[in-house]
Enzyme design. Structure first.
Site, short mmCIF file in Angstrom:
data_model
loop_
_atom_site.label_atom_id
_atom_site.label_comp_id
_atom_site.label_asym_id
_atom_site.label_seq_id
_atom_site.Cartn_x
_atom_site.Cartn_y
_atom_site.Cartn_z
N ASN A 29 -5.03 -9.82 -7.99
CA ASN A 29 -5.22 -10.63 -6.82
C ASN A 29 -6.34 -11.39 -6.58
O ASN A 29 -6.58 -12.29 -5.95
CB ASN A 29 -5.09 -9.59 -5.78
N THR A 48 0.90 -1.31 0.06
CA THR A 48 -0.07 -0.02 0.04
C THR A 48 0.83 1.33 -0.21
O THR A 48 0.57 2.25 -0.79
CB THR A 48 -1.08 -0.01 1.22
N THR A 100 13.02 5.71 11.08
CA THR A 100 13.66 4.51 11.54
C THR A 100 13.52 3.32 10.77
O THR A 100 12.37 2.95 10.88
CB THR A 100 13.86 4.48 12.92
N CYS A 157 -20.28 -9.65 0.73
CA CYS A 157 -21.07 -9.69 1.92
C CYS A 157 -20.23 -9.82 3.14
O CYS A 157 -20.20 -9.11 4.10
CB CYS A 157 -21.85 -10.65 2.02
N SER A 185 5.43 -6.89 -1.45
CA SER A 185 5.16 -6.79 -0.08
C SER A 185 5.51 -8.19 0.48
O SER A 185 5.27 -9.29 -0.02
CB SER A 185 3.52 -6.73 0.21
N ALA A 186 6.09 -8.01 1.80
CA ALA A 186 6.50 -9.48 2.28
C ALA A 186 5.74 -10.39 2.68
O ALA A 186 5.68 -11.64 2.56
CB ALA A 186 7.52 -9.14 3.83
N HIS A 187 4.41 -10.18 3.41
CA HIS A 187 3.58 -11.05 3.99
C HIS A 187 2.70 -11.69 2.65
O HIS A 187 1.86 -12.64 3.20
CB HIS A 187 2.59 -10.22 4.63
N GLN A 236 1.38 -9.79 -5.92
CA GLN A 236 0.84 -11.08 -6.10
C GLN A 236 1.90 -11.86 -6.93
O GLN A 236 1.70 -13.10 -6.93
CB GLN A 236 -0.67 -10.97 -6.65
C1 PLP Z 1 -2.43 -6.46 -5.63
C2 PLP Z 1 -2.15 -5.87 -4.27
N1 PLP Z 1 -1.62 -4.78 -4.08
C3 PLP Z 1 -1.52 -4.19 -2.61
C4 PLP Z 1 -1.89 -4.91 -1.62
C5 PLP Z 1 -1.70 -4.43 -0.33
O1 PLP Z 1 -0.52 -4.86 0.23
P1 PLP Z 1 -0.18 -4.51 1.80
O2 PLP Z 1 -0.78 -5.10 2.64
O3 PLP Z 1 1.39 -5.01 1.68
O4 PLP Z 1 -0.18 -3.04 2.07
C6 PLP Z 1 -2.42 -6.31 -1.69
C7 PLP Z 1 -2.70 -7.01 -0.77
O5 PLP Z 1 -3.66 -7.03 -0.11
C8 PLP Z 1 -2.75 -6.67 -2.96
O6 PLP Z 1 -3.13 -7.97 -3.29
#
Ligand code: PLP
Lengths: 132, 412
Positions: free
Chosen positions: B161, B76, B250, B336, B209-211, B189
Protein backbone atom coordinates in the site's frame (compact mmCIF):
# COMPACT_ATOMS: atom_id res chain seq x y z
CA UNK A 1 -3.13 18.22 11.43
CA UNK A 2 -4.45 21.73 11.72
CA UNK A 3 -1.85 24.45 12.14
CA UNK A 4 -2.33 27.67 14.05
CA UNK A 5 -2.56 30.87 12.03
CA UNK A 6 0.77 32.06 13.38
CA UNK A 7 2.54 28.88 12.30
CA UNK A 8 1.07 29.20 8.82
CA UNK A 9 2.05 32.85 8.67
CA UNK A 10 5.67 32.13 9.57
CA UNK A 11 5.74 29.12 7.28
CA UNK A 12 4.48 31.11 4.33
CA UNK A 13 6.61 34.16 5.01
CA UNK A 14 9.58 32.96 7.01
CA UNK A 15 11.67 35.79 8.50
CA UNK A 16 15.43 36.02 8.19
CA UNK A 17 16.04 32.97 6.02
CA UNK A 18 19.65 32.51 5.03
CA UNK A 19 23.24 32.29 6.18
CA UNK A 20 26.12 34.70 6.58
CA UNK A 21 28.26 32.62 4.23
CA UNK A 22 29.26 29.07 3.45
CA UNK A 23 29.95 26.67 6.30
CA UNK A 24 33.66 27.24 5.76
CA UNK A 25 33.44 31.02 5.74
CA UNK A 26 31.29 31.05 8.86
CA UNK A 27 33.77 28.97 10.81
CA UNK A 28 36.40 31.64 10.30
CA UNK A 29 34.28 34.59 11.27
CA UNK A 30 34.66 35.78 14.85
CA UNK A 31 31.48 37.84 14.88
CA UNK A 32 29.20 34.93 14.05
CA UNK A 33 27.89 32.13 16.23
CA UNK A 34 26.24 29.05 14.75
CA UNK A 35 23.85 26.58 16.28
CA UNK A 36 23.18 23.41 14.28
CA UNK A 37 20.79 21.11 16.13
CA UNK A 38 18.53 18.15 15.42
CA UNK A 39 19.22 15.28 13.05
CA UNK A 40 17.96 14.35 9.58
CA UNK A 41 16.71 10.98 10.80
CA UNK A 42 14.54 12.69 13.41
CA UNK A 43 12.99 14.81 10.70
CA UNK A 44 14.26 18.18 11.90
CA UNK A 45 17.53 20.06 11.55
CA UNK A 46 17.79 23.72 12.51
CA UNK A 47 20.65 26.01 11.72
CA UNK A 48 20.67 29.33 13.53
CA UNK A 49 23.33 31.99 13.02
CA UNK A 50 23.76 35.15 15.06
CA UNK A 51 25.88 38.12 14.10
CA UNK A 52 27.16 40.05 17.10
CA UNK A 53 27.97 43.74 16.78
CA UNK A 54 30.84 45.69 18.34
CA UNK A 55 28.59 46.58 21.27
CA UNK A 56 28.17 42.88 22.07
CA UNK A 57 24.51 42.83 21.08
CA UNK A 58 22.94 40.50 18.55
CA UNK A 59 22.81 42.64 15.47
CA UNK A 60 21.34 40.12 13.05
CA UNK A 61 20.15 36.51 12.98
CA UNK A 62 19.47 34.07 10.20
CA UNK A 63 18.09 30.55 10.03
CA UNK A 64 17.64 27.57 7.80
CA UNK A 65 15.45 24.64 8.74
CA UNK A 66 14.72 21.14 7.50
CA UNK A 67 11.57 20.16 9.32
CA UNK A 68 7.82 20.41 9.58
CA UNK A 69 5.89 23.69 9.47
CA UNK A 70 6.11 24.10 13.24
CA UNK A 71 9.88 23.68 13.22
CA UNK A 72 10.20 26.28 10.47
CA UNK A 73 7.93 28.68 12.36
CA UNK A 74 9.81 28.13 15.65
CA UNK A 75 13.16 28.94 14.10
CA UNK A 76 11.78 31.88 12.15
CA UNK A 77 10.34 33.29 15.38
CA UNK A 78 13.61 32.73 17.23
CA UNK A 79 15.51 34.91 14.73
CA UNK A 80 12.93 37.66 15.14
CA UNK A 81 13.23 37.58 18.92
CA UNK A 82 17.01 37.47 18.94
CA UNK A 83 17.64 40.58 16.91
CA UNK A 84 18.68 43.50 19.12
CA UNK A 85 19.00 41.39 22.25
CA UNK A 86 22.13 41.02 24.37
CA UNK A 87 23.61 37.52 24.58
CA UNK A 88 22.27 37.15 28.12
CA UNK A 89 18.81 38.19 27.06
CA UNK A 90 19.03 35.68 24.21
CA UNK A 91 19.78 32.91 26.68
CA UNK A 92 16.62 33.74 28.54
CA UNK A 93 14.31 32.81 25.65
CA UNK A 94 12.36 29.75 26.76
CA UNK A 95 10.78 27.11 24.58
CA UNK A 96 7.51 27.57 26.46
CA UNK A 97 7.33 31.15 25.19
CA UNK A 98 7.64 29.86 21.64
CA UNK A 99 4.93 27.25 22.29
CA UNK A 100 2.67 29.98 23.58
CA UNK A 101 3.36 32.47 20.82
CA UNK A 102 2.78 29.90 18.05
CA UNK A 103 0.05 27.88 19.84
CA UNK A 104 1.96 24.68 19.20
CA UNK A 105 0.09 21.45 19.98
CA UNK A 106 1.71 18.89 22.34
CA UNK A 107 3.10 16.75 19.50
CA UNK A 108 5.01 19.78 18.23
CA UNK A 109 6.61 20.91 21.48
CA UNK A 110 9.88 19.29 20.43
CA UNK A 111 10.12 21.93 17.67
CA UNK A 112 10.24 24.71 20.27
CA UNK A 113 12.76 22.76 22.34
CA UNK A 114 14.92 22.47 19.27
CA UNK A 115 14.68 26.22 18.67
CA UNK A 116 15.77 26.93 22.24
CA UNK A 117 18.67 24.51 21.80
CA UNK A 118 19.64 26.25 18.58
CA UNK A 119 19.71 29.66 20.32
CA UNK A 120 21.80 28.34 23.20
CA UNK A 121 24.20 26.57 20.93
CA UNK A 122 24.64 29.60 18.62
CA UNK A 123 25.44 31.82 21.62
CA UNK A 124 27.79 29.23 23.07
CA UNK A 125 29.56 28.96 19.72
CA UNK A 126 30.03 32.73 19.59
CA UNK A 127 31.37 32.83 23.14
CA UNK A 128 33.77 30.00 22.47
CA UNK A 129 35.13 31.72 19.38
CA UNK A 130 35.71 34.88 21.36
CA UNK A 131 37.27 33.63 24.57
CA UNK A 132 40.58 32.63 23.08
CA UNK B 1 -9.14 23.99 -18.80
CA UNK B 2 -9.59 24.98 -15.20
CA UNK B 3 -9.30 22.34 -12.54
CA UNK B 4 -11.22 21.94 -9.34
CA UNK B 5 -9.24 22.19 -6.11
CA UNK B 6 -8.36 20.39 -3.94
CA UNK B 7 -7.09 17.55 -6.11
CA UNK B 8 -7.33 14.03 -4.74
CA UNK B 9 -4.20 11.93 -5.30
CA UNK B 10 -4.54 9.53 -2.39
CA UNK B 11 -6.48 6.63 -3.91
CA UNK B 12 -4.51 4.05 -1.93
CA UNK B 13 -6.10 5.49 1.21
CA UNK B 14 -9.60 5.29 -0.20
CA UNK B 15 -11.48 5.97 -3.41
CA UNK B 16 -14.65 7.92 -4.10
CA UNK B 17 -17.70 5.78 -4.72
CA UNK B 18 -18.56 5.44 -8.39
CA UNK B 19 -21.96 7.11 -8.94
CA UNK B 20 -23.11 3.89 -10.68
CA UNK B 21 -22.27 2.03 -7.49
CA UNK B 22 -24.30 4.46 -5.40
CA UNK B 23 -27.20 4.13 -7.81
CA UNK B 24 -27.13 0.34 -7.57
CA UNK B 25 -27.29 0.53 -3.78
CA UNK B 26 -30.16 2.99 -3.42
CA UNK B 27 -33.17 0.66 -3.68
CA UNK B 28 -31.76 -1.56 -0.95
CA UNK B 29 -31.94 1.17 1.67
CA UNK B 30 -35.63 1.86 1.33
CA UNK B 31 -37.65 -0.51 -0.85
CA UNK B 32 -35.79 -3.79 -0.74
CA UNK B 33 -34.58 -3.58 2.82
CA UNK B 34 -35.27 -7.18 3.78
CA UNK B 35 -33.06 -9.39 5.89
CA UNK B 36 -31.51 -12.15 3.79
CA UNK B 37 -32.35 -14.48 6.64
CA UNK B 38 -36.10 -13.93 6.16
CA UNK B 39 -36.83 -17.06 4.17
CA UNK B 40 -40.59 -16.76 3.98
CA UNK B 41 -41.41 -13.43 2.34
CA UNK B 42 -40.44 -11.50 -0.73
CA UNK B 43 -38.46 -8.84 1.16
CA UNK B 44 -36.03 -11.49 2.30
CA UNK B 45 -35.96 -13.16 -1.11
CA UNK B 46 -35.20 -9.87 -2.88
CA UNK B 47 -32.27 -9.20 -0.58
CA UNK B 48 -31.05 -12.75 -0.91
CA UNK B 49 -31.16 -12.43 -4.68
CA UNK B 50 -29.20 -9.15 -4.58
CA UNK B 51 -26.55 -10.68 -2.36
CA UNK B 52 -26.23 -13.73 -4.64
CA UNK B 53 -25.72 -11.49 -7.62
CA UNK B 54 -23.04 -9.52 -5.76
CA UNK B 55 -21.37 -12.77 -4.73
CA UNK B 56 -21.15 -13.73 -8.39
CA UNK B 57 -19.76 -10.33 -9.34
CA UNK B 58 -17.03 -10.53 -6.69
CA UNK B 59 -16.22 -14.15 -7.52
CA UNK B 60 -16.01 -13.42 -11.21
CA UNK B 61 -13.52 -10.56 -10.68
CA UNK B 62 -11.07 -12.88 -8.93
CA UNK B 63 -11.76 -16.16 -10.69
CA UNK B 64 -13.46 -17.81 -7.72
CA UNK B 65 -16.66 -19.77 -7.23
CA UNK B 66 -19.44 -17.68 -5.61
CA UNK B 67 -19.61 -20.21 -2.78
CA UNK B 68 -16.06 -19.26 -1.87
CA UNK B 69 -16.87 -15.61 -1.06
CA UNK B 70 -17.49 -14.54 2.55
CA UNK B 71 -18.70 -10.97 2.96
CA UNK B 72 -17.06 -8.97 5.74
CA UNK B 73 -16.73 -5.35 6.88
CA UNK B 74 -13.53 -4.82 4.90
CA UNK B 75 -9.95 -5.95 4.64
CA UNK B 76 -9.12 -5.53 8.29
CA UNK B 77 -11.79 -8.03 9.20
CA UNK B 78 -10.96 -10.32 6.29
CA UNK B 79 -7.31 -10.39 7.33
CA UNK B 80 -8.18 -11.10 10.95
CA UNK B 81 -10.59 -13.88 10.00
CA UNK B 82 -8.14 -15.44 7.55
CA UNK B 83 -5.05 -15.29 9.72
CA UNK B 84 -6.48 -16.07 13.15
CA UNK B 85 -9.09 -18.40 11.68
CA UNK B 86 -6.54 -20.47 9.76
CA UNK B 87 -3.92 -20.46 12.51
CA UNK B 88 -6.38 -21.74 15.06
CA UNK B 89 -7.80 -24.32 12.66
CA UNK B 90 -4.44 -25.73 11.62
CA UNK B 91 -2.66 -25.30 14.96
CA UNK B 92 -0.32 -28.15 15.89
CA UNK B 93 -1.18 -27.88 19.57
CA UNK B 94 -4.34 -26.81 21.42
CA UNK B 95 -4.97 -23.32 22.77
CA UNK B 96 -3.02 -22.60 25.92
CA UNK B 97 0.02 -24.60 24.86
CA UNK B 98 3.29 -23.61 23.18
CA UNK B 99 4.66 -24.56 19.74
CA UNK B 100 1.29 -24.27 18.06
CA UNK B 101 2.81 -23.70 14.63
CA UNK B 102 4.93 -21.39 12.52
CA UNK B 103 3.58 -18.42 10.54
CA UNK B 104 5.51 -16.46 7.90
CA UNK B 105 4.75 -12.88 7.01
CA UNK B 106 6.65 -9.73 6.01
CA UNK B 107 7.71 -6.67 7.96
CA UNK B 108 6.11 -4.21 5.54
CA UNK B 109 2.62 -5.69 5.64
CA UNK B 110 -0.31 -3.52 6.69
CA UNK B 111 -1.01 -3.31 10.42
CA UNK B 112 -4.17 -5.31 9.76
CA UNK B 113 -1.88 -8.29 9.06
CA UNK B 114 0.96 -7.55 11.46
CA UNK B 115 -1.20 -7.06 14.52
CA UNK B 116 -3.14 -10.33 14.14
CA UNK B 117 0.23 -12.07 13.72
CA UNK B 118 1.49 -10.44 16.91
CA UNK B 119 -1.63 -11.57 18.71
CA UNK B 120 -1.04 -15.14 17.56
CA UNK B 121 2.54 -14.92 18.75
CA UNK B 122 1.22 -14.23 22.24
CA UNK B 123 -1.06 -17.23 21.88
CA UNK B 124 1.67 -19.79 21.31
CA UNK B 125 2.43 -19.46 17.59
CA UNK B 126 5.86 -18.67 16.23
CA UNK B 127 5.97 -15.82 13.72
CA UNK B 128 8.75 -14.99 11.26
CA UNK B 129 8.60 -11.54 9.67
CA UNK B 130 10.74 -11.42 6.56
CA UNK B 131 12.68 -8.30 5.63
CA UNK B 132 12.78 -7.80 1.88
CA UNK B 133 15.63 -5.96 0.19
CA UNK B 134 15.87 -2.43 -1.17
CA UNK B 135 13.27 -2.97 -3.87
CA UNK B 136 10.68 -4.18 -1.35
CA UNK B 137 9.87 -7.28 -3.37
CA UNK B 138 8.87 -10.50 -1.63
CA UNK B 139 10.01 -13.49 -3.67
CA UNK B 140 9.29 -17.20 -3.63
CA UNK B 141 12.90 -17.78 -2.66
CA UNK B 142 12.56 -15.72 0.51
CA UNK B 143 9.55 -17.74 1.58
CA UNK B 144 11.22 -21.02 0.62
CA UNK B 145 14.18 -20.19 2.85
CA UNK B 146 11.93 -19.38 5.79
CA UNK B 147 9.67 -22.43 5.64
CA UNK B 148 10.08 -24.95 8.46
CA UNK B 149 8.55 -28.33 9.16
CA UNK B 150 6.00 -26.72 11.43
CA UNK B 151 4.99 -23.85 9.11
CA UNK B 152 1.20 -23.77 8.87
CA UNK B 153 0.47 -20.39 7.29
CA UNK B 154 2.10 -17.89 4.95
CA UNK B 155 0.59 -14.43 4.55
CA UNK B 156 2.04 -11.99 2.01
CA UNK B 157 0.29 -8.96 0.55
CA UNK B 158 -0.20 -8.91 -3.20
CA UNK B 159 0.71 -5.25 -3.69
CA UNK B 160 2.11 -2.97 -1.06
CA UNK B 161 0.00 0.00 0.00
CA UNK B 162 2.88 2.46 0.42
CA UNK B 163 5.15 1.69 -2.51
CA UNK B 164 2.87 -0.35 -4.77
CA UNK B 165 5.41 -3.15 -5.16
CA UNK B 166 3.93 -6.37 -6.58
CA UNK B 167 5.07 -9.55 -4.87
CA UNK B 168 5.54 -13.03 -6.41
CA UNK B 169 2.13 -14.24 -5.31
CA UNK B 170 1.46 -17.05 -7.86
CA UNK B 171 4.96 -18.46 -7.26
CA UNK B 172 4.63 -18.27 -3.47
CA UNK B 173 1.21 -19.88 -3.76
CA UNK B 174 2.61 -22.74 -5.81
CA UNK B 175 5.32 -23.29 -3.23
CA UNK B 176 2.80 -23.33 -0.38
CA UNK B 177 0.60 -25.82 -2.23
CA UNK B 178 3.59 -28.10 -2.80
CA UNK B 179 4.35 -28.00 0.89
CA UNK B 180 0.77 -28.22 2.12
CA UNK B 181 0.85 -24.82 3.77
CA UNK B 182 -2.15 -22.47 3.79
CA UNK B 183 -1.51 -19.27 1.83
CA UNK B 184 -3.27 -15.97 2.49
CA UNK B 185 -2.80 -12.73 0.58
CA UNK B 186 -3.99 -9.26 1.52
CA UNK B 187 -4.99 -8.11 -1.95
CA UNK B 188 -6.62 -4.85 -0.86
CA UNK B 189 -4.52 -2.68 -3.18
CA UNK B 190 -4.43 -5.21 -6.01
CA UNK B 191 -7.93 -6.46 -6.71
CA UNK B 192 -9.86 -4.34 -9.17
CA UNK B 193 -6.67 -2.99 -10.70
CA UNK B 194 -4.96 -6.13 -11.89
CA UNK B 195 -6.34 -9.34 -13.41
CA UNK B 196 -6.72 -11.94 -10.69
CA UNK B 197 -7.41 -15.64 -10.78
CA UNK B 198 -7.21 -17.27 -7.39
CA UNK B 199 -7.27 -20.73 -8.98
CA UNK B 200 -4.35 -20.19 -11.30
CA UNK B 201 -2.55 -17.92 -8.86
CA UNK B 202 -2.63 -20.62 -6.17
CA UNK B 203 -4.22 -18.46 -3.48
CA UNK B 204 -6.11 -20.09 -0.60
CA UNK B 205 -7.37 -17.01 1.22
CA UNK B 206 -7.66 -13.51 -0.23
CA UNK B 207 -8.77 -10.25 1.41
CA UNK B 208 -10.36 -7.42 -0.54
CA UNK B 209 -12.08 -4.19 0.36
CA UNK B 210 -14.75 -2.21 -1.52
CA UNK B 211 -13.56 1.29 -0.64
CA UNK B 212 -10.26 0.82 -2.46
CA UNK B 213 -12.07 0.05 -5.71
CA UNK B 214 -14.72 2.76 -5.98
CA UNK B 215 -17.19 0.97 -3.72
CA UNK B 216 -18.50 1.98 -0.30
CA UNK B 217 -16.55 1.89 2.96
CA UNK B 218 -17.14 -0.75 5.58
CA UNK B 219 -17.64 -3.73 3.27
CA UNK B 220 -15.26 -6.27 1.82
CA UNK B 221 -14.82 -9.97 1.29
CA UNK B 222 -12.66 -12.93 2.09
CA UNK B 223 -12.14 -15.61 -0.52
CA UNK B 224 -11.89 -19.04 1.10
CA UNK B 225 -10.77 -21.84 -1.24
CA UNK B 226 -13.08 -24.86 -1.26
CA UNK B 227 -11.16 -27.32 -3.41
CA UNK B 228 -7.57 -28.50 -3.50
CA UNK B 229 -7.18 -27.75 -0.73
CA UNK B 230 -10.48 -27.23 1.03
CA UNK B 231 -9.58 -24.49 3.50
CA UNK B 232 -11.38 -24.30 6.80
CA UNK B 233 -11.35 -21.56 9.38
CA UNK B 234 -12.37 -21.08 12.97
CA UNK B 235 -14.81 -18.16 13.01
CA UNK B 236 -14.06 -15.06 15.06
CA UNK B 237 -17.61 -14.08 15.84
CA UNK B 238 -20.49 -16.34 16.67
CA UNK B 239 -24.19 -15.84 16.28
CA UNK B 240 -26.72 -16.43 13.52
CA UNK B 241 -24.36 -18.53 11.43
CA UNK B 242 -24.49 -16.39 8.29
CA UNK B 243 -21.81 -16.77 5.59
CA UNK B 244 -21.42 -20.53 6.14
CA UNK B 245 -20.88 -19.84 9.83
CA UNK B 246 -17.67 -17.94 9.15
CA UNK B 247 -19.18 -14.54 9.73
CA UNK B 248 -22.31 -14.30 11.82
CA UNK B 249 -24.38 -11.13 11.67
CA UNK B 250 -27.13 -9.77 9.42
CA UNK B 251 -25.66 -9.07 6.02
CA UNK B 252 -24.87 -5.50 5.00
CA UNK B 253 -27.02 -5.85 1.89
CA UNK B 254 -26.60 -2.29 0.57
CA UNK B 255 -22.85 -2.41 1.04
CA UNK B 256 -22.60 -5.85 -0.53
CA UNK B 257 -24.62 -4.72 -3.56
CA UNK B 258 -22.23 -1.77 -3.89
CA UNK B 259 -19.19 -4.02 -3.63
CA UNK B 260 -20.63 -6.28 -6.34
CA UNK B 261 -21.27 -3.37 -8.68
CA UNK B 262 -17.80 -1.95 -7.97
CA UNK B 263 -16.28 -5.31 -8.93
CA UNK B 264 -18.28 -5.46 -12.14
CA UNK B 265 -17.14 -1.97 -13.19
CA UNK B 266 -13.51 -2.73 -12.33
CA UNK B 267 -13.61 -5.89 -14.41
CA UNK B 268 -14.77 -3.87 -17.43
CA UNK B 269 -12.44 -0.91 -17.05
CA UNK B 270 -9.24 -2.03 -15.34
CA UNK B 271 -7.20 -2.74 -18.44
CA UNK B 272 -7.77 0.61 -20.12
CA UNK B 273 -7.53 2.43 -16.78
CA UNK B 274 -4.21 0.83 -16.02
CA UNK B 275 -2.80 1.91 -19.35
CA UNK B 276 -4.07 5.45 -18.94
CA UNK B 277 -2.78 5.81 -15.40
CA UNK B 278 0.58 4.31 -16.26
CA UNK B 279 1.10 7.07 -18.82
CA UNK B 280 0.20 9.70 -16.25
CA UNK B 281 2.43 8.12 -13.63
CA UNK B 282 5.36 8.00 -16.05
CA UNK B 283 4.83 11.61 -16.94
CA UNK B 284 4.70 12.58 -13.28
CA UNK B 285 7.87 10.70 -12.39
CA UNK B 286 9.90 11.70 -15.41
CA UNK B 287 8.95 15.38 -15.03
CA UNK B 288 9.90 15.44 -11.37
CA UNK B 289 13.12 13.55 -12.00
CA UNK B 290 14.18 15.82 -14.83
CA UNK B 291 13.31 19.07 -13.08
CA UNK B 292 14.66 18.33 -9.60
CA UNK B 293 17.82 16.62 -8.46
CA UNK B 294 18.19 14.14 -5.60
CA UNK B 295 14.82 12.58 -6.28
CA UNK B 296 14.35 8.89 -5.57
CA UNK B 297 11.48 6.63 -6.55
CA UNK B 298 11.03 4.10 -3.73
CA UNK B 299 10.31 0.42 -4.28
CA UNK B 300 10.79 -1.76 -7.34
CA UNK B 301 10.88 0.33 -10.49
CA UNK B 302 8.94 -2.06 -12.75
CA UNK B 303 7.11 -4.53 -10.54
CA UNK B 304 4.60 -2.13 -9.06
CA UNK B 305 1.06 -0.86 -9.47
CA UNK B 306 0.59 1.49 -12.41
CA UNK B 307 -1.34 4.20 -10.58
CA UNK B 308 1.02 4.58 -7.64
CA UNK B 309 4.33 6.19 -6.90
CA UNK B 310 6.32 6.89 -3.78
CA UNK B 311 9.00 9.53 -4.22
CA UNK B 312 11.55 10.97 -1.85
CA UNK B 313 12.88 14.49 -2.32
CA UNK B 314 16.24 14.84 -0.61
CA UNK B 315 16.76 17.65 1.94
CA UNK B 316 13.05 18.40 2.22
CA UNK B 317 10.88 17.21 5.08
CA UNK B 318 7.63 15.50 4.12
CA UNK B 319 5.23 17.23 6.43
CA UNK B 320 6.33 20.71 5.41
CA UNK B 321 6.12 19.58 1.81
CA UNK B 322 2.51 18.50 2.33
CA UNK B 323 1.83 21.84 3.98
CA UNK B 324 3.09 23.62 0.89
CA UNK B 325 0.88 21.39 -1.23
CA UNK B 326 -2.30 21.69 0.74
CA UNK B 327 -4.52 21.83 -2.32
CA UNK B 328 -3.26 18.39 -3.33
CA UNK B 329 -4.35 15.49 -1.15
CA UNK B 330 -1.49 13.01 -0.87
CA UNK B 331 0.12 10.93 1.77
CA UNK B 332 3.48 11.58 3.37
CA UNK B 333 5.99 8.94 4.37
CA UNK B 334 6.83 11.16 7.25
CA UNK B 335 4.16 9.94 9.58
CA UNK B 336 4.10 13.19 11.50
CA UNK B 337 0.77 13.38 9.75
CA UNK B 338 -0.48 10.41 11.70
CA UNK B 339 0.77 12.04 14.90
CA UNK B 340 3.51 9.53 15.60
CA UNK B 341 6.83 11.15 14.80
CA UNK B 342 8.31 8.17 13.03
CA UNK B 343 9.10 7.95 9.36
CA UNK B 344 7.23 5.25 7.50
CA UNK B 345 8.11 1.80 8.82
CA UNK B 346 7.73 0.44 5.31
CA UNK B 347 10.34 2.79 3.86
CA UNK B 348 12.62 2.17 6.82
CA UNK B 349 12.23 -1.55 6.24
CA UNK B 350 13.40 -1.00 2.67
CA UNK B 351 16.58 0.60 3.94
CA UNK B 352 15.59 4.01 2.56
CA UNK B 353 17.81 6.40 4.54
CA UNK B 354 16.01 8.02 7.45
CA UNK B 355 16.41 11.45 5.94
CA UNK B 356 14.90 10.32 2.64
CA UNK B 357 12.20 8.37 4.44
CA UNK B 358 11.24 11.67 6.07
CA UNK B 359 11.00 13.26 2.65
CA UNK B 360 8.63 11.04 0.78
CA UNK B 361 5.28 11.53 -0.88
CA UNK B 362 2.94 8.72 -1.83
CA UNK B 363 0.90 9.74 -4.85
CA UNK B 364 -1.86 7.41 -5.98
CA UNK B 365 -4.07 8.26 -8.93
CA UNK B 366 -7.52 6.97 -9.75
CA UNK B 367 -10.46 6.70 -12.09
CA UNK B 368 -11.14 10.42 -12.30
CA UNK B 369 -7.58 11.70 -12.22
CA UNK B 370 -6.96 13.86 -15.30
CA UNK B 371 -3.80 14.84 -17.11
CA UNK B 372 -4.48 18.47 -16.15
CA UNK B 373 -4.46 17.49 -12.51
CA UNK B 374 -1.19 15.66 -12.89
CA UNK B 375 0.34 18.64 -14.71
CA UNK B 376 -0.83 20.90 -11.91
CA UNK B 377 0.65 18.58 -9.29
CA UNK B 378 4.00 18.51 -11.11
CA UNK B 379 4.22 22.32 -11.18
CA UNK B 380 3.23 22.65 -7.54
CA UNK B 381 5.58 19.94 -6.31
CA UNK B 382 8.55 21.41 -8.17
CA UNK B 383 7.73 24.85 -6.78
CA UNK B 384 7.32 23.56 -3.22
CA UNK B 385 10.49 21.46 -3.24
CA UNK B 386 12.49 24.39 -4.54
CA UNK B 387 11.01 26.71 -1.95
CA UNK B 388 11.77 24.31 0.90
CA UNK B 389 15.27 23.63 -0.36
CA UNK B 390 15.92 27.37 -0.16
CA UNK B 391 15.10 26.95 3.50
CA UNK B 392 17.02 23.74 4.04
CA UNK B 393 20.42 23.75 5.74
CA UNK B 394 20.93 20.23 4.41
CA UNK B 395 20.58 21.41 0.83
CA UNK B 396 23.26 24.07 1.42
CA UNK B 397 25.58 21.42 2.82
CA UNK B 398 24.89 19.20 -0.15
CA UNK B 399 25.72 22.05 -2.52
CA UNK B 400 28.91 22.77 -0.61
CA UNK B 401 29.93 19.15 -1.03
CA UNK B 402 29.48 18.20 2.62
CA UNK B 403 28.40 14.60 3.19
CA UNK B 404 25.41 14.83 5.51
CA UNK B 405 25.67 11.23 6.61
CA UNK B 406 29.17 11.91 7.93
CA UNK B 407 28.12 14.72 10.27
CA UNK B 408 27.79 13.79 13.90
CA UNK B 409 24.27 14.91 14.59
CA UNK B 410 23.41 15.61 18.19
CA UNK B 411 20.80 12.96 18.93
CA UNK B 412 17.65 14.61 20.07
C1 PLP C 1 -2.94 -3.38 2.27
C2 PLP C 1 -4.11 -3.01 3.11
N1 PLP C 1 -4.65 -3.92 3.93
C3 PLP C 1 -5.71 -3.62 4.69
C4 PLP C 1 -6.29 -2.38 4.70
C5 PLP C 1 -7.48 -2.11 5.58
O1 PLP C 1 -8.65 -2.20 4.83
P1 PLP C 1 -10.07 -1.79 5.41
O2 PLP C 1 -10.06 -0.31 5.52
O3 PLP C 1 -11.04 -2.27 4.39
O4 PLP C 1 -10.25 -2.45 6.71
C6 PLP C 1 -5.76 -1.40 3.85
C7 PLP C 1 -6.32 -0.04 3.79
O5 PLP C 1 -6.04 0.82 4.60
C8 PLP C 1 -4.64 -1.72 3.04
O6 PLP C 1 -4.09 -0.81 2.24
Amino acid sequence: MAYSEKVIEHYEKPRNVGTFGTQKEIKERQDIGVGLVGAPECGDVMQLQIKVGDDGNIEDAKFKCFGCGSAIASSSLATEWLKGKTLDEGLEIKNTEIVEELSLPPVKIHCSVLAEDAIKSAIADYKEKNTK
Amino acid sequence: MSIKLPIYLDHAATTPCDPKVVESMMPYFTDMFGNTGSRNHSFGWDSEEAVSKAREQVASLIGADPKEIIFTSGSTESNNLAIKGAANMYAKNPAGSENRGHIISVIHEHKAVLDPCKRLEKEGFDVTLLEPGQDGLVTRKMIEDAIRDDTILVTVMWANNEIGTINEIPQIGELCHDKGIIFHTDATQWVGKMPTNVKKDNVDLLSLSAHKMYGPKGVGALYVRRRRPRVRLIALQEGGGQERGYRSGTLNVTGIVGLGKACEICAQTMDSERERLLKLRNKLESSLESRLDVVQVNGHREKRLAHATNISFGFVEGESLMMALKEIAMSSGSACTSASLEPSYVLKALGVGDDLAHSSLRITMGRWTTEEEVDYAIEKIVEAVNKLRELSPLFDMHNEGIDISKIEWAAH
